[in-house]
Design a protein around this motif. Structure first.
Motif, mmCIF file in Angstrom:
data_model
loop_
_atom_site.group_PDB
_atom_site.id
_atom_site.type_symbol
_atom_site.label_atom_id
_atom_site.label_comp_id
_atom_site.label_asym_id
_atom_site.label_seq_id
_atom_site.Cartn_x
_atom_site.Cartn_y
_atom_site.Cartn_z
ATOM 1 N N GLU A 1 0.829 -1.200 0.000
ATOM 2 C CA GLU A 1 0.000 0.000 0.000
ATOM 3 C C GLU A 1 0.865 1.253 0.000
ATOM 4 N N LEU A 2 0.607 2.143 -0.946
ATOM 5 C CA LEU A 2 1.289 3.436 -1.034
ATOM 6 C C LEU A 2 0.329 4.503 -0.532
ATOM 7 N N ASN A 3 0.685 5.156 0.584
ATOM 8 C CA ASN A 3 -0.172 6.169 1.195
ATOM 9 C C ASN A 3 0.256 7.552 0.733
ATOM 10 N N LEU A 4 -0.529 8.121 -0.178
ATOM 11 C CA LEU A 4 -0.313 9.490 -0.599
ATOM 12 C C LEU A 4 -1.179 10.398 0.278
ATOM 13 N N VAL A 5 -1.194 11.671 0.032
ATOM 14 C CA VAL A 5 -1.901 12.595 0.916
ATOM 15 C C VAL A 5 -3.394 12.265 0.993
ATOM 16 N N LEU A 6 -4.073 12.176 -0.124
ATOM 17 C CA LEU A 6 -5.505 11.895 -0.127
ATOM 18 C C LEU A 6 -5.869 10.575 -0.783
ATOM 19 N N LEU A 7 -4.903 9.838 -1.257
ATOM 20 C CA LEU A 7 -5.169 8.641 -2.031
ATOM 21 C C LEU A 7 -4.281 7.492 -1.562
#
Length: 195
Positions: A153-159
Motif C-alpha cells: 500500500e502506497l499512502n499518498l496525501v488523499l489517495l
C-alpha cells in the motif's frame, strides 16, 4: 426562563458528549472506500476440444473491476469487502452466449510498518454468483471459496494505491461438461485506488 436555559444546556451537553464519543469511535475505526481494477492470469475456464462438435471458445473480459469498502481496526488491521465484476462470452460456430459473474470476497487484512509504503497480507472467504447466462451446461450459479493475497500500500496525501496479488480457490465448478470446465484455482493482479 432558567428552566428553559437549563434544558437547552442539558441538550447541548448531551449532544456534545455524543459527538465526542462518535468522533472517538470514528477515529479508531475509520472507513475506507475505493475501486479495484485487475487482470486475471487465466480466463477462469478450461476448454477441451471435441472432434465431433463445434469447438467452444470462451472469451471473458480481460479485466475484473468493482468497488470495495474497508473498516480499519486501528493502524494495522482491517476488514475489507469487495464487489468484483467479470463477464464471459462463449462462442462457437453455431451458438453464442454471454454471462456476468459477481464475486464478493470478505477478507481480514494485516498491514506492517508505519511508512508511506506498507506491505500487507489478507485472507478470508468469497461468494460468487453467475447471472444473465443462458447456457445449458451451467451446473452451479452460486459458488463459495477461500481468498488469500499479498500487496503493498502506497499512502499518498488523499489517495491510497495498493497493487496486490490475490488467489481465490472456489469450492465447486460452475461448468463441468465434456468440453468445458471452470477452474477452481484462480490468480489475479489487482490495483486498489481508495480514500
Amino acid at each position: 426562563m432558567l428552566n428553559r436555559m437549563s434544558r437547552t444546556y442539558s441538550r447541548f451537553l448531551v449532544t456534545a458528549i455524543f459527538l465526542w464519543a462518535a468522533a472517538g469511535v470514528a477515529y479508531s475505526q475509520p472507513l475506507g472506500i475505493g475501486f479495484k481494477l485487475g487482470v486475471p492470469f487465466d480466463d477462469g475456464l478450461k476448454v477441451f476440444p471435441i472432434a465431433t462438435f463445434s469447438p467452444l471458445n470462451p472469451k471473458g473480459q480481460p479485466f475484473v473491476f468493482g468497488p470495495y469498502l474497508e473498516v480499519r481496526l486501528g493502524k494495522k488491521w482491517a476488514i475489507e469487502a469487495d464487489g468484483l465484476h467479470r463477464s464471459y462470452n462463449f462462442q462457437s460456430s453455431v451458438s453464442q452466449a454471454t454471462g456476468t459473474s459477481w464475486e464478493f470476497p470478505v477478507v481480514i487484512k494485516r498491514r506492517f510498518g508505519n511508512n508511506i509504503l506498507r506491505p500487507y497480507f489478507e485472507g478470508g472467504a468469497a461468494f460468487s454468483r453467475i447471472s444473465d447466462i443462458k447456457f445449458a451446461t451451467l451446473e452451479h450459479r452460486s459458488n463459495y471459496g477461500v481468498v488469500a493475497g499479498v500487496g503493498m500500500e502506497l499512502n499518498l496525501v488523499l489517495l491510497k494505491i495498493a497493487p496486490e496479488l490475490r488467489y481465490t480457490g472456489w469450492g465447486q465448478q460452475n461448468f463441468t461438461t465434456t468440453g468445458l470446465q471452470s477452474t477452481r484455482n484462480q490468480l489475479a493482479v489487482l490495483v486498489n485506488f481508495g480514500f
